[in-house]
Design a protein around this motif. Structure first.
Motif, PDB file in Angstrom:
ATOM      1  N   ASN A   1       0.843  -1.180   0.000  1.00 30.39           N
ATOM      2  CA  ASN A   1       0.000   0.000   0.000  1.00 30.39           C
ATOM      3  C   ASN A   1       0.883   1.235   0.000  1.00 30.39           C
ATOM      4  O   ASN A   1       2.070   1.178   0.343  1.00 30.39           O
ATOM      5  CB  ASN A   1      -0.922  -0.010   1.217  1.00 30.39           C
ATOM      6  CG  ASN A   1      -2.023  -1.036   1.072  1.00 30.39           C
ATOM      7  OD1 ASN A   1      -2.757  -1.054   0.092  1.00 30.39           O
ATOM      8  ND2 ASN A   1      -2.132  -1.930   2.052  1.00 30.39           N
TER       9      ASN A   1
ATOM     10  N   ILE B   1       0.855   5.902  -0.772  1.00 28.91           N
ATOM     11  CA  ILE B   1       0.203   7.205  -0.710  1.00 28.91           C
ATOM     12  C   ILE B   1       0.111   7.810  -2.104  1.00 28.91           C
ATOM     13  O   ILE B   1       1.130   8.051  -2.756  1.00 28.91           O
ATOM     14  CB  ILE B   1       0.998   8.157   0.210  1.00 28.91           C
ATOM     15  CG1 ILE B   1       1.266   7.502   1.577  1.00 28.91           C
ATOM     16  CG2 ILE B   1       0.255   9.478   0.378  1.00 28.91           C
ATOM     17  CD1 ILE B   1       2.247   8.274   2.449  1.00 28.91           C
TER      18      ILE B   1
ATOM     19  N   LEU C   1       1.487  11.121   7.243  1.00 32.01           N
ATOM     20  CA  LEU C   1       0.039  11.290   7.161  1.00 32.01           C
ATOM     21  C   LEU C   1      -0.566  11.877   8.432  1.00 32.01           C
ATOM     22  O   LEU C   1      -1.763  12.193   8.459  1.00 32.01           O
ATOM     23  CB  LEU C   1      -0.632   9.954   6.848  1.00 32.01           C
ATOM     24  CG  LEU C   1      -0.260   9.308   5.512  1.00 32.01           C
ATOM     25  CD1 LEU C   1      -0.969   7.971   5.376  1.00 32.01           C
ATOM     26  CD2 LEU C   1      -0.605  10.220   4.351  1.00 32.01           C
TER      27      LEU C   1
ATOM     28  N   VAL D   1      -7.050  12.558   4.745  1.00 31.39           N
ATOM     29  CA  VAL D   1      -6.758  11.397   3.903  1.00 31.39           C
ATOM     30  C   VAL D   1      -8.050  10.705   3.493  1.00 31.39           C
ATOM     31  O   VAL D   1      -8.962  10.538   4.303  1.00 31.39           O
ATOM     32  CB  VAL D   1      -5.848  10.400   4.654  1.00 31.39           C
ATOM     33  CG1 VAL D   1      -5.607   9.151   3.817  1.00 31.39           C
ATOM     34  CG2 VAL D   1      -4.525  11.065   5.021  1.00 31.39           C
TER      35      VAL D   1
ATOM     36  N   THR E   1      -9.895   7.231   1.628  1.00 34.97           N
ATOM     37  CA  THR E   1      -9.755   5.836   1.232  1.00 34.97           C
ATOM     38  C   THR E   1     -11.128   5.293   0.873  1.00 34.97           C
ATOM     39  O   THR E   1     -12.122   6.034   0.905  1.00 34.97           O
ATOM     40  CB  THR E   1      -9.083   4.993   2.326  1.00 34.97           C
ATOM     41  OG1 THR E   1      -8.711   3.722   1.781  1.00 34.97           O
ATOM     42  CG2 THR E   1     -10.017   4.767   3.515  1.00 34.97           C
TER      43      THR E   1
ATOM     44  N   LEU F   1      -5.539   2.982   9.788  1.00 33.22           N
ATOM     45  CA  LEU F   1      -5.453   4.399   9.437  1.00 33.22           C
ATOM     46  C   LEU F   1      -5.978   5.280  10.566  1.00 33.22           C
ATOM     47  O   LEU F   1      -5.431   6.348  10.850  1.00 33.22           O
ATOM     48  CB  LEU F   1      -6.249   4.687   8.163  1.00 33.22           C
ATOM     49  CG  LEU F   1      -5.555   4.486   6.820  1.00 33.22           C
ATOM     50  CD1 LEU F   1      -6.542   4.730   5.673  1.00 33.22           C
ATOM     51  CD2 LEU F   1      -4.351   5.408   6.687  1.00 33.22           C
TER      52      LEU F   1
ATOM     53  N   ILE G   1      -5.305   6.751   0.068  1.00 31.16           N
ATOM     54  CA  ILE G   1      -4.749   5.402   0.240  1.00 31.16           C
ATOM     55  C   ILE G   1      -5.726   4.464  -0.453  1.00 31.16           C
ATOM     56  O   ILE G   1      -6.778   4.123   0.089  1.00 31.16           O
ATOM     57  CB  ILE G   1      -4.594   5.020   1.731  1.00 31.16           C
ATOM     58  CG1 ILE G   1      -3.920   6.154   2.521  1.00 31.16           C
ATOM     59  CG2 ILE G   1      -3.799   3.724   1.851  1.00 31.16           C
ATOM     60  CD1 ILE G   1      -2.537   6.514   2.053  1.00 31.16           C
TER      61      ILE G   1
ATOM     62  N   PHE H   1       4.557   2.652   0.770  1.00 29.58           N
ATOM     63  CA  PHE H   1       5.040   2.896   2.125  1.00 29.58           C
ATOM     64  C   PHE H   1       6.434   2.297   2.314  1.00 29.58           C
ATOM     65  O   PHE H   1       6.675   1.138   1.960  1.00 29.58           O
ATOM     66  CB  PHE H   1       4.096   2.281   3.167  1.00 29.58           C
ATOM     67  CG  PHE H   1       2.856   3.079   3.413  1.00 29.58           C
ATOM     68  CD1 PHE H   1       2.922   4.353   3.954  1.00 29.58           C
ATOM     69  CD2 PHE H   1       1.608   2.550   3.113  1.00 29.58           C
ATOM     70  CE1 PHE H   1       1.772   5.094   4.194  1.00 29.58           C
ATOM     71  CE2 PHE H   1       0.455   3.271   3.346  1.00 29.58           C
ATOM     72  CZ  PHE H   1       0.534   4.552   3.885  1.00 29.58           C
TER      73      PHE H   1
ATOM     74  N   LEU I   1      -1.408  -2.077   6.419  1.00 32.31           N
ATOM     75  CA  LEU I   1      -0.986  -0.889   5.687  1.00 32.31           C
ATOM     76  C   LEU I   1       0.425  -1.028   5.130  1.00 32.31           C
ATOM     77  O   LEU I   1       0.699  -0.604   3.996  1.00 32.31           O
ATOM     78  CB  LEU I   1      -1.046   0.349   6.594  1.00 32.31           C
ATOM     79  CG  LEU I   1      -2.377   1.081   6.700  1.00 32.31           C
ATOM     80  CD1 LEU I   1      -2.306   2.169   7.767  1.00 32.31           C
ATOM     81  CD2 LEU I   1      -2.787   1.683   5.359  1.00 32.31           C
ATOM     82  N   THR I   2       1.330  -1.615   5.901  1.00 33.41           N
ATOM     83  CA  THR I   2       2.743  -1.569   5.517  1.00 33.41           C
ATOM     84  C   THR I   2       3.340  -2.922   5.124  1.00 33.41           C
ATOM     85  O   THR I   2       4.492  -2.967   4.696  1.00 33.41           O
ATOM     86  CB  THR I   2       3.588  -0.971   6.659  1.00 33.41           C
ATOM     87  OG1 THR I   2       3.598  -1.880   7.791  1.00 33.41           O
ATOM     88  CG2 THR I   2       3.030   0.372   7.109  1.00 33.41           C
TER      89      THR I   2
END
Length: 288
Positions: A120, A122, A136, A141, A143, A153, A183, A206, A216-217
């Motif tokens: 994922n 940005i 962030l 933001v 999504t 998030l 995102i 990321f 997310l990462t």
């Protein structure tokens, strides 16, 4: 960013029949003899149907796999929500469409080796160069409703989150300056940006690899899904996928759809499939 294609005819429900392909010299069970029935939703850059063949990254990989196995592809266009159920019920042979591997999906389907990786990231204007979760904080933001990483998030300090029904709506607000970043689905974002350079937007994956924010990462794997009873077909598909990785053909396919960064072809981080649906000796393929 959602592409819809009109298909003639519907998928017929048939008894499983055995097919022997020159590529494998093993009988492959498919819904129809000599045919690979594919469930897909038509979302680019993953899958589409045009001029009698599959398009999109996943689609082109499947075209090559089917050709090697001497199978003709029969399209079964449907909503995403129906693709997994159609595999489980045996109405189709395989499903495709930028589906990420998860342990839960591995319980209900036989999942292929990865055809691509993703992280994922940005989507932002060219005025910024954000690459980390910290970037962030205290930002607006956007999504998409229903994405699994939304709870993560919400943990970021000062982040104001806006939810959208579609990627298009989120990008429109980013272009209008109503939000600072999006995102979204990584392949969809990258594909849209490559087709619309006038937007002056960019996607940065990321750089974090934070166990507190795994969705997310963490590294994702794009896979195909098959019925649990289709072991011979899955083995044959994986053998052809391995050949494409060895030839580094994945990069060539991805370039067509704006997927040129290493993140799509070089795995980073832990391999979550060990002990779930792959043995410890199994290693992730790559095209450096």
């Amino acid at each position: 960013m959602r592409t819809t294609y009109l298909l003639a005819g519907a998928v017929a429900a048939c008894a499983f029949l055995s097919v022997t392909t020159p590529a494998t010299a093993q009988p492959l069970k498919t819904v129809e003899p000599g045919v690979l029935t594919v469930a897909f939703s038509g979302d680019m850059p993953g899958t589409g149907w045009q001029d009698g063949r599959m398009t999109g990254y996943d689609g082109e990989v499947l075209e090559r796999v089917a050709r090697a196995l001497n199978l003709k592809i029969k399209p079964a266009l449907m909503e995403w929500s129906g693709t997994i159920a159609s595999v489980q019920s045996g109405r189709v042979d395989i499903m495709a469409g930028t589906m990420g591997w998860t342990a839960q999906r591995a319980k209900i389907m036989t999942l292929s080796d990865p055809i691509q990786y993703f992280k994922n990231g940005i989507t932002q204007t060219e005025k910024t160069n954000w690459t980390r979760l910290k970037d962030l904080e205290n930002k607006k933001v956007g999504t998409i409703t229903g994405f699994s990483f939304i709870p993560e998030l919400r943990k970021l300090d000062g982040l104001t989150l806006s939810l959208y029904d579609t990627s298009d709506a989120a990008v429109r607000d980013l272009l209008a300056g109503r939000i600072d970043a999006v995102i979204g689905d990584p392949p969809v974002m990258q594909y849209a940006l490559s087709r619309n350079p006038d937007w002056k937007l960019k996607f940065n994956a990321f750089e974090d690899n934070d166990p507190k924010f795994p969705l997310l990462t963490g590294m994702g794997q794009v896979v195909f899904g098959m019925n649990k009873d289709s072991e011979a077909l899955a083995s044959a598909v994986n053998a052809e996928i391995a050949k494409l990785w060895k030839e580094c053909a994945m990069r060539g396919i991805g370039k067509t759809y704006g997927l040129e960064q290493d993140v799509w072809y070089v795995p980073q981080g832990a391999n979550a499939r060990h002990g779930v649906d792959r043995p410890e000796s199994w290693s992730l393929p790559a095209c450096p």
